[in-house]
Motif scaffolding. Sequence first.
Motif, PDB file in Angstrom:
ATOM      1  N   ALA A  38       0.835  -1.209   0.000  1.00 17.12           N
ATOM      2  CA  ALA A  38       0.000   0.000   0.000  1.00 17.12           C
ATOM      3  C   ALA A  38       0.867   1.255   0.000  1.00 17.12           C
ATOM      4  CB  ALA A  38      -0.934  -0.009   1.218  1.00 17.12           C
ATOM      5  N   ALA A  39       1.967   1.225   0.741  1.00 17.84           N
ATOM      6  CA  ALA A  39       2.887   2.368   0.753  1.00 17.84           C
ATOM      7  C   ALA A  39       3.474   2.574  -0.635  1.00 17.84           C
ATOM      8  CB  ALA A  39       3.993   2.145   1.786  1.00 17.84           C
ATOM      9  N   LYS A  40       3.862   1.491  -1.290  1.00 18.39           N
ATOM     10  CA  LYS A  40       4.427   1.589  -2.638  1.00 18.39           C
ATOM     11  C   LYS A  40       3.408   2.226  -3.582  1.00 18.39           C
ATOM     12  CE  LYS A  40       6.203  -0.822  -6.596  1.00 18.39           C
ATOM     13  NZ  LYS A  40       6.887  -1.911  -7.181  1.00 18.39           N
ATOM     14  N   ALA A  41       2.172   1.759  -3.534  1.00 16.07           N
ATOM     15  CA  ALA A  41       1.129   2.299  -4.416  1.00 16.07           C
ATOM     16  C   ALA A  41       0.889   3.777  -4.137  1.00 16.07           C
ATOM     17  CB  ALA A  41      -0.165   1.501  -4.236  1.00 16.07           C
ATOM     18  N   SER A  42       0.859   4.156  -2.871  1.00 18.35           N
ATOM     19  CA  SER A  42       0.629   5.551  -2.496  1.00 18.35           C
ATOM     20  C   SER A  42       1.771   6.448  -2.970  1.00 18.35           C
ATOM     21  CB  SER A  42       0.474   5.644  -0.978  1.00 18.35           C
ATOM     22  OG  SER A  42       0.347   6.987  -0.572  1.00 18.35           O
ATOM     23  N   LEU A  43       3.002   5.993  -2.784  1.00 16.98           N
ATOM     24  CA  LEU A  43       4.163   6.767  -3.232  1.00 16.98           C
ATOM     25  C   LEU A  43       4.155   6.925  -4.749  1.00 16.98           C
ATOM     26  CD1 LEU A  43       6.773   5.100  -0.879  1.00 16.98           C
ATOM     27  CD2 LEU A  43       6.145   7.541  -0.847  1.00 16.98           C
ATOM     28  N   GLU A  44       3.893   5.839  -5.463  1.00 19.67           N
ATOM     29  CA  GLU A  44       3.869   5.901  -6.926  1.00 19.67           C
ATOM     30  C   GLU A  44       2.739   6.806  -7.411  1.00 19.67           C
ATOM     31  OE1 GLU A  44       6.012   1.709  -8.149  1.00 19.67           O
ATOM     32  OE2 GLU A  44       3.839   1.689  -7.870  1.00 19.67           O
ATOM     33  N   GLU A  45       1.595   6.744  -6.749  1.00 14.07           N
ATOM     34  CA  GLU A  45       0.472   7.610  -7.097  1.00 14.07           C
ATOM     35  C   GLU A  45       0.837   9.087  -6.931  1.00 14.07           C
ATOM     36  OE1 GLU A  45      -3.737   8.379  -5.044  1.00 14.07           O
ATOM     37  OE2 GLU A  45      -3.525   6.336  -5.828  1.00 14.07           O
TER      38      GLU A  45
ATOM     39  N   ILE B 223       6.264   9.482  -7.051  1.00 18.35           N
ATOM     40  CA  ILE B 223       7.582   9.144  -6.517  1.00 18.35           C
ATOM     41  C   ILE B 223       8.004   7.797  -7.085  1.00 18.35           C
ATOM     42  CG2 ILE B 223       8.876   8.620  -4.401  1.00 18.35           C
ATOM     43  CD1 ILE B 223       6.848  10.550  -2.972  1.00 18.35           C
ATOM     44  N   GLU B 224       9.201   7.744  -7.648  1.00 16.60           N
ATOM     45  CA  GLU B 224       9.720   6.498  -8.218  1.00 16.60           C
ATOM     46  C   GLU B 224      10.103   5.549  -7.085  1.00 16.60           C
ATOM     47  OE1 GLU B 224      13.479   5.052 -10.937  1.00 16.60           O
ATOM     48  OE2 GLU B 224      12.698   7.088 -11.229  1.00 16.60           O
ATOM     49  N   VAL B 225       9.630   4.304  -7.175  1.00 17.72           N
ATOM     50  CA  VAL B 225       9.863   3.300  -6.130  1.00 17.72           C
ATOM     51  C   VAL B 225      10.494   2.064  -6.748  1.00 17.72           C
ATOM     52  CG1 VAL B 225       8.780   1.859  -4.349  1.00 17.72           C
ATOM     53  CG2 VAL B 225       7.850   4.145  -4.838  1.00 17.72           C
TER      54      VAL B 225
END
Length: 177
Positions: free
Chosen positions: A98-105, A108-110
């Motif tokens: 969920a953190a990855k999805a939120s950052l990408e949204e 932010i490149e993850v």
Amino acid sequence: MNIKRLHHVAYRCNDAKQTVEFYQRHLGMDFVLAIAEDRVPSTKAPDPYMHIFLDAGMGNVLAFFELPNSPQMDRDRNTPEWVQHIAMELETMDELLAAKASLEEAGIEVLGPTDHAIFKSIYFHDPNGHRLELATNTASAEDMQRLHEVAPAMLEEWSRTKKAPRHAAWLHQREFS
């Protein structure tokens, strides 16, 4: 000596306000306090600064200094970028994803998730260029005990040979079984 915990870990930032907003918005950290001086208390040097403190959970504090009179900040070019980073723990794999999805949204490149055998993690950068890692543990208590037991022998072998010891190779062999 009986160290209780890390009081705080401090890094430099380009802009204190931007840094606070990033960590609040993307990592949910509370802005705890700010200290600003025109002189460095320890050295008495005339060097104004803003020192900000963020709650990283469970008594951990992440702090930053904005130093407007110092040369523009840069990283140590003799150390690979992936080495110096700030790693923070999340409870579950669902939280990590969920953190990855939120950052990408948020644009932010993850990188990741990366499987480290005892934890999985994602990597990204804050607005100052600091590499950040969010990790969730996946190891069993038995795995951690085995790693603890072989740590001294691994360090000793590394110290002599500067080659990766194989004492914990069993961790990565699971991936290929």
